[in-house]
Design an enzyme around this catalytic site. Structure first.
Site, PDB file in Angstrom:
ATOM      1  N   ASP A 183      53.931   7.555  34.287  1.00  0.00           N
ATOM      2  CA  ASP A 183      53.598   7.138  32.929  1.00  0.00           C
ATOM      3  C   ASP A 183      52.223   7.637  32.515  1.00  0.00           C
ATOM      4  O   ASP A 183      51.425   8.122  33.328  1.00  0.00           O
ATOM      5  CB  ASP A 183      53.614   5.604  32.843  1.00  0.00           C
ATOM      6  CG  ASP A 183      55.020   5.034  32.845  1.00  0.00           C
ATOM      7  OD1 ASP A 183      55.965   5.809  32.611  1.00  0.00           O
ATOM      8  OD2 ASP A 183      55.171   3.820  33.080  1.00  0.00           O
ATOM      9  N   LYS A 223      54.375   7.199  27.422  1.00  0.00           N
ATOM     10  CA  LYS A 223      54.669   6.700  26.084  1.00  0.00           C
ATOM     11  C   LYS A 223      53.411   6.094  25.494  1.00  0.00           C
ATOM     12  O   LYS A 223      52.568   5.552  26.210  1.00  0.00           O
ATOM     13  CB  LYS A 223      55.762   5.622  26.124  1.00  0.00           C
ATOM     14  CG  LYS A 223      57.055   6.066  26.766  1.00  0.00           C
ATOM     15  CD  LYS A 223      58.008   4.892  26.913  1.00  0.00           C
ATOM     16  CE  LYS A 223      59.281   5.290  27.634  1.00  0.00           C
ATOM     17  NZ  LYS A 223      60.188   4.143  27.835  1.00  0.00           N
ATOM     18  N   MET A 251      49.357  -5.326  25.833  1.00  0.00           N
ATOM     19  CA  MET A 251      49.702  -4.542  24.637  1.00  0.00           C
ATOM     20  C   MET A 251      49.373  -5.315  23.363  1.00  0.00           C
ATOM     21  O   MET A 251      50.144  -5.323  22.401  1.00  0.00           O
ATOM     22  CB  MET A 251      51.188  -4.140  24.669  1.00  0.00           C
ATOM     23  CG  MET A 251      51.531  -3.215  25.824  1.00  0.00           C
ATOM     24  SD  MET A 251      53.300  -2.960  26.078  1.00  0.00           S
ATOM     25  CE  MET A 251      53.738  -4.446  27.006  1.00  0.00           C
TER      26      MET A 251
END
Length: 461
Positions: free
Chosen positions: A246, A268, A381
């Site tokens: 990632d 991402k 997040m």
């Protein structure tokens, strides 16, 4: 990398040493058990016979000339007279040799690393001449854990190499064979001084060598500090043929992998899924079916907001063998790095890990249960949604004066820790101009976080 270590084969290689003091003698001793053609000049006078190492060539008591240096591959000069050392270095260089003037890096083409000699296996530690004592100290530590039988084991492998290549044409199957040979009973037999039995064991393994089934390890890389990798994560990372990683996995972690492993970046960012999740899962399945050992490397822990559960289910449904290696999740690591205890007898009797970004169209977190006092909320997040997080927690009953902490790039060299109040969380995040991954911590314990007096990246500048 500022220093490159090259391995020179020493068979039929001419090595010249000039000097009779301890610096020159130390270089001479390096080659006494090698097959090199070793020549020793002592223009300042030869040392007494009792001080010469056993097996040393007869010293030539004069200064070498151009003819003496012709054909030399390596020349070591250990003379007290710097002017004379520089002259001889130029003469050797003109003859095509690589030159080391002992303890004078500016006059040298290379520096001699601190070396661990196990016959066929040689380990070198180099600092580019800047810290030789550090290199020697590291050599001592490494030497203590390397078995003395490495040389005979490598020699046996060399004797069987052509046979193995002819018997097992498949590259991956050969690699698996050598791994089993070097890590199993054959290596133990060599260490026990039983080379004939070790050879028979390797030949037995060779008869069983077949292409293996692929496997996937879903691995937590931790928050970014490579020293927070678990020992198991490090082992499977170093065994991997393919690494699918990632965006949050830093280069410092990837550097711990085998250098010839293929690396596939599927990172991402918010609103930009360059490789969709179903394609990532298909990639893992295809690589495993090709017989590869695959590491799916994720920041933090794969089972904490890492979609590891989805990937494990997809692998199992496809009949692919899969294992999970947990990692240090961001909430634990960032809190510890900021000096912020997630629980505390006086301030927090519970902690909840929550994501501010639920699945599109899916249910949001139940913020009504997160508003209680003496309760730490760690938000993943959440930096881009700080206003919504603050609004919903206050609507659930959390006081606007509740302490908050924002930890960006937790555990990494550019970590930043910012503190404030819940009713000012949005402004705190906005003014910080965050560029890296960040964790939000809300609760009484956030007051214990050690905030940066000066942001680290600015202080470093």
């Amino acid at each position: 990398m500022r220093v490159f270590l090259a391995a020179f084969p020493l068979d039929r290689t001419r090595v010249v040493v000039v000097g009779a003091g301890e610096p020159a003698l130390a270089k001479l001793r390096l080659f006494l058990t090698s097959p090199a053609d070793l020549v020793w000049f002592t223009p300042e006078g030869a040392p007494p016979a009792l001080e010469r190492s056993r097996g040393a060539p007869e010293p030539i008591p004069r200064t070498p000339d151009a003819g003496d240096l012709a054909g030399a591959r390596l020349v070591f000069i250990g003379l007290a007279d710097e002017t004379e050392a520089a002259r001889l270095a130029a003469l050797a260089r003109a003859a095509g040799a690589q030159v080391n003037v002992v303890d004078r890096p500016a006059l040298s083409d290379f520096q001699t690393p601190a070396m661990i000699d196990r016959d066929q296996v040689v380990v070198g530690i180099a600092t580019g001449g800047t810290a030789p004592i550090l290199a020697r100290d590291l050599r001592s530590r490494i030497e203590a854990v390397l078995p003395a039988a490495l040389g005979p084991l490598a020699r046996l492998a060399g004797e069987l190499r052509a046979t193995v290549k002819a018997t097992v044409p498949d590259f991956l199957a050969r690699r698996r064979f050598w791994e089993r040979a070097f890590r199993g009973p054959a290596a133990d037999l060599v260490a026990d001084g039983r080379p004939a039995e070790a050879r028979r064991e390797m030949l037995r393994l060779l008869n069983l060598a077949t292409p293996e089934q692929g496997v996937v390890h879903i691995v937590g890389a931790g928050p970014g500090d490579p020293e927070l990798l678990t020992l198991k994560a490090l082992r499977v990372l170093q065994d991997a043929d393919v690494i699918i990683h990632d965006r949050l996995v830093p280069e410092a972690v990837l550097e711990r992998a085998r250098r010839d492993a293929r690396r596939l970046h599927v990172g991402k960012t918010r609103g930009d899924h360059s490789v969709p999740q179903d394609q990532i899962e298909r990639m893992m399945i295809d690589e495993a079916r090709a017989g590869h050992r695959v590491v799916r490397l994720k920041g933090g822990d794969p089972f904490v907001f890492g979609r590891g559960g989805e990937e494990l289910a997809a692998l199992r449904a496809a009949g692919v063998q899969a294992f999970v290696v947990p990692g240090v999740t961001a909430a634990l690591a960032c809190a510890a790095s900021a000096g912020l205890p997630l629980t505390h007898r006086d301030h927090a009797q519970a902690v909840t890990l929550v994501t501010a970004q639920p699945r599109p169209g899916g249910p949001d977190a139940d913020w009504s249960v997160l508003g209680a006092a003496n309760h730490t909320v760690a938000v993943y997040m959440g930096a881009g949604l700080a206003d919504r997080v603050a609004e919903r927690l206050q609507a659930a009953g959390r006081a606007g004066s509740t302490p908050v902490a924002v930890v960006e790039n937790g555990t990494r060299p550019d970590q930043r820790v910012l503190t404030g109040r819940l009713d000012g969380l949005c402004g705190l995040v906005r003014d910080a101009r965050l560029t890296g991954p960040a964790m939000l911590f809300i609760g009484e314990v956030a007051a214990l976080a050690v905030a940066d007096a000066v942001p680290r990246r600015e202080a470093a500048a």
